[in-house]
Design a protein around this motif. Structure first.
Motif, PDB file in Angstrom:
ATOM      1  N   LEU A 174      -1.189  14.289   4.609  1.00 30.53           N
ATOM      2  CA  LEU A 174      -0.432  14.004   3.382  1.00 30.53           C
ATOM      3  C   LEU A 174       0.616  12.918   3.633  1.00 30.53           C
ATOM      4  O   LEU A 174       0.805  12.025   2.797  1.00 30.53           O
ATOM      5  CB  LEU A 174       0.230  15.289   2.879  1.00 30.53           C
ATOM      6  N   ALA A 175       1.267  12.985   4.790  1.00 29.71           N
ATOM      7  CA  ALA A 175       2.284  11.973   5.122  1.00 29.71           C
ATOM      8  C   ALA A 175       1.656  10.584   5.247  1.00 29.71           C
ATOM      9  O   ALA A 175       2.221   9.588   4.786  1.00 29.71           O
ATOM     10  CB  ALA A 175       3.003  12.358   6.415  1.00 29.71           C
ATOM     11  N   MET A 176       0.468  10.516   5.871  1.00 36.47           N
ATOM     12  CA  MET A 176      -0.203   9.214   6.019  1.00 36.47           C
ATOM     13  C   MET A 176      -0.645   8.661   4.652  1.00 36.47           C
ATOM     14  O   MET A 176      -0.485   7.474   4.366  1.00 36.47           O
ATOM     15  CB  MET A 176      -1.408   9.320   6.951  1.00 36.47           C
ATOM     16  N   PHE A 177      -1.196   9.543   3.797  1.00 38.67           N
ATOM     17  CA  PHE A 177      -1.575   9.087   2.459  1.00 38.67           C
ATOM     18  C   PHE A 177      -0.355   8.588   1.681  1.00 38.67           C
ATOM     19  O   PHE A 177      -0.420   7.570   0.991  1.00 38.67           O
ATOM     20  CB  PHE A 177      -2.270  10.207   1.680  1.00 38.67           C
ATOM     21  N   ALA A 178       0.741   9.303   1.795  1.00 40.73           N
ATOM     22  CA  ALA A 178       1.970   8.885   1.106  1.00 40.73           C
ATOM     23  C   ALA A 178       2.466   7.551   1.655  1.00 40.73           C
ATOM     24  O   ALA A 178       2.859   6.657   0.893  1.00 40.73           O
ATOM     25  CB  ALA A 178       3.043   9.958   1.259  1.00 40.73           C
ATOM     26  N   LEU A 179       2.436   7.397   2.977  1.00 40.84           N
ATOM     27  CA  LEU A 179       2.890   6.156   3.593  1.00 40.84           C
ATOM     28  C   LEU A 179       2.010   4.980   3.169  1.00 40.84           C
ATOM     29  O   LEU A 179       2.514   3.913   2.777  1.00 40.84           O
ATOM     30  CB  LEU A 179       2.894   6.294   5.118  1.00 40.84           C
ATOM     31  N   PHE A 180       0.677   5.177   3.206  1.00 37.46           N
ATOM     32  CA  PHE A 180      -0.233   4.100   2.792  1.00 37.46           C
ATOM     33  C   PHE A 180      -0.094   3.804   1.290  1.00 37.46           C
ATOM     34  O   PHE A 180      -0.186   2.656   0.862  1.00 37.46           O
ATOM     35  CB  PHE A 180      -1.681   4.441   3.135  1.00 37.46           C
ATOM     36  N   GLY A 181       0.132   4.838   0.503  1.00 40.19           N
ATOM     37  CA  GLY A 181       0.323   4.638  -0.944  1.00 40.19           C
ATOM     38  C   GLY A 181       1.575   3.831  -1.244  1.00 40.19           C
ATOM     39  O   GLY A 181       1.555   2.904  -2.061  1.00 40.19           O
ATOM     40  N   ILE A 182       2.667   4.179  -0.562  1.00 37.07           N
ATOM     41  CA  ILE A 182       3.923   3.431  -0.757  1.00 37.07           C
ATOM     42  C   ILE A 182       3.763   1.995  -0.266  1.00 37.07           C
ATOM     43  O   ILE A 182       4.222   1.051  -0.916  1.00 37.07           O
ATOM     44  CB  ILE A 182       5.089   4.154  -0.053  1.00 37.07           C
ATOM     45  N   GLY A 183       3.072   1.822   0.866  1.00 37.62           N
ATOM     46  CA  GLY A 183       2.824   0.471   1.375  1.00 37.62           C
ATOM     47  C   GLY A 183       1.983  -0.347   0.401  1.00 37.62           C
ATOM     48  O   GLY A 183       2.251  -1.528   0.169  1.00 37.62           O
ATOM     49  N   ALA A 184       0.954   0.291  -0.188  1.00 37.39           N
ATOM     50  CA  ALA A 184       0.123  -0.416  -1.161  1.00 37.39           C
ATOM     51  C   ALA A 184       0.932  -0.809  -2.394  1.00 37.39           C
ATOM     52  O   ALA A 184       0.766  -1.910  -2.931  1.00 37.39           O
ATOM     53  CB  ALA A 184      -1.067   0.455  -1.562  1.00 37.39           C
ATOM     54  N   LEU A 185       1.814   0.081  -2.837  1.00 39.10           N
ATOM     55  CA  LEU A 185       2.670  -0.253  -3.983  1.00 39.10           C
ATOM     56  C   LEU A 185       3.604  -1.418  -3.666  1.00 39.10           C
ATOM     57  O   LEU A 185       3.812  -2.300  -4.506  1.00 39.10           O
ATOM     58  CB  LEU A 185       3.484   0.968  -4.408  1.00 39.10           C
ATOM     59  N   VAL A 186       4.159  -1.429  -2.467  1.00 40.78           N
ATOM     60  CA  VAL A 186       5.035  -2.534  -2.070  1.00 40.78           C
ATOM     61  C   VAL A 186       4.261  -3.849  -2.055  1.00 40.78           C
ATOM     62  O   VAL A 186       4.731  -4.876  -2.560  1.00 40.78           O
ATOM     63  CB  VAL A 186       5.690  -2.242  -0.705  1.00 40.78           C
ATOM     64  N   VAL A 187       3.043  -3.818  -1.501  1.00 38.04           N
ATOM     65  CA  VAL A 187       2.218  -5.033  -1.464  1.00 38.04           C
ATOM     66  C   VAL A 187       1.874  -5.493  -2.878  1.00 38.04           C
ATOM     67  O   VAL A 187       1.922  -6.689  -3.183  1.00 38.04           O
ATOM     68  CB  VAL A 187       0.948  -4.795  -0.613  1.00 38.04           C
ATOM     69  N   LEU A 188       1.543  -4.554  -3.765  1.00 39.75           N
ATOM     70  CA  LEU A 188       1.235  -4.914  -5.148  1.00 39.75           C
ATOM     71  C   LEU A 188       2.434  -5.528  -5.870  1.00 39.75           C
ATOM     72  O   LEU A 188       2.291  -6.501  -6.604  1.00 39.75           O
ATOM     73  CB  LEU A 188       0.734  -3.691  -5.913  1.00 39.75           C
ATOM     74  N   VAL A 189       3.601  -4.968  -5.655  1.00 45.96           N
ATOM     75  CA  VAL A 189       4.806  -5.520  -6.293  1.00 45.96           C
ATOM     76  C   VAL A 189       5.082  -6.930  -5.783  1.00 45.96           C
ATOM     77  O   VAL A 189       5.389  -7.844  -6.564  1.00 45.96           O
ATOM     78  CB  VAL A 189       6.020  -4.585  -6.062  1.00 45.96           C
ATOM     79  N   ILE A 190       4.967  -7.133  -4.493  1.00 48.54           N
ATOM     80  CA  ILE A 190       5.197  -8.468  -3.926  1.00 48.54           C
ATOM     81  C   ILE A 190       4.162  -9.450  -4.449  1.00 48.54           C
ATOM     82  O   ILE A 190       4.499 -10.576  -4.850  1.00 48.54           O
ATOM     83  CB  ILE A 190       5.195  -8.405  -2.386  1.00 48.54           C
TER      84      ILE A 190
END
Length: 128
Positions: A37-53
């Motif tokens: 769950l922690a890895m999915f959350a980390l990858f999800g937050i990273g994907a959101l950051v990349v999308l925003v940028i």
């Protein structure tokens, strides 16, 4: 009120579980769901950051392209518009009047002022 208490208890259980799993090695079988769950959350937050940028970069590029197009359009010279707004002295003043006619009109205007006994431009210096 019971719903809020139930959610608070659930969050406290997860916090206890997370603190235990952080102290244990990563490969502990009881903590695999937590780390997944922690890895999915980390990858999800990273994907959101990349999308925003990426969104901001694309938005910036579009605005820059629009500004450059507008600048090019402003830089184009419209010779017809310039010619239409150019001042032409020959059209403004009629040159068909001779010097004698102009002198006669000026004299008539001056004589009319003297006949009316009015100064050319009255100035009142007393402002009260």
């Amino acid at each position: 009120m019971d719903i809020a208490k139930a959610w608070l208890d659930y969050l406290l259980q997860w916090a206890t579980y997370a603190s235990i799993c952080i102290q244990q090695p990563n490969q502990a079988p009881a903590c695999r769901p937590f780390w997944t769950l922690a890895m999915f959350a980390l990858f999800g937050i990273g994907a959101l950051v990349v999308l925003v940028i990426a969104w901001r970069v694309v938005s910036y590029r579009r605005k820059l392209a629009a500004a450059l197009r507008a600048e090019e359009k402003r830089a184009e010279v419209d010779h017809d518009a310039i010619a239409a707004h150019r001042w032409d002295a020959d059209k403004v003043y009629g040159t068909e009047l001779g010097a004698e006619e102009v002198e006669r009109r000026v004299r008539e205007a001056v004589e009319q002022r003297h006949a009316a006994n009015k100064p050319p431009s009255p100035i009142n210096m007393d402002k009260k």
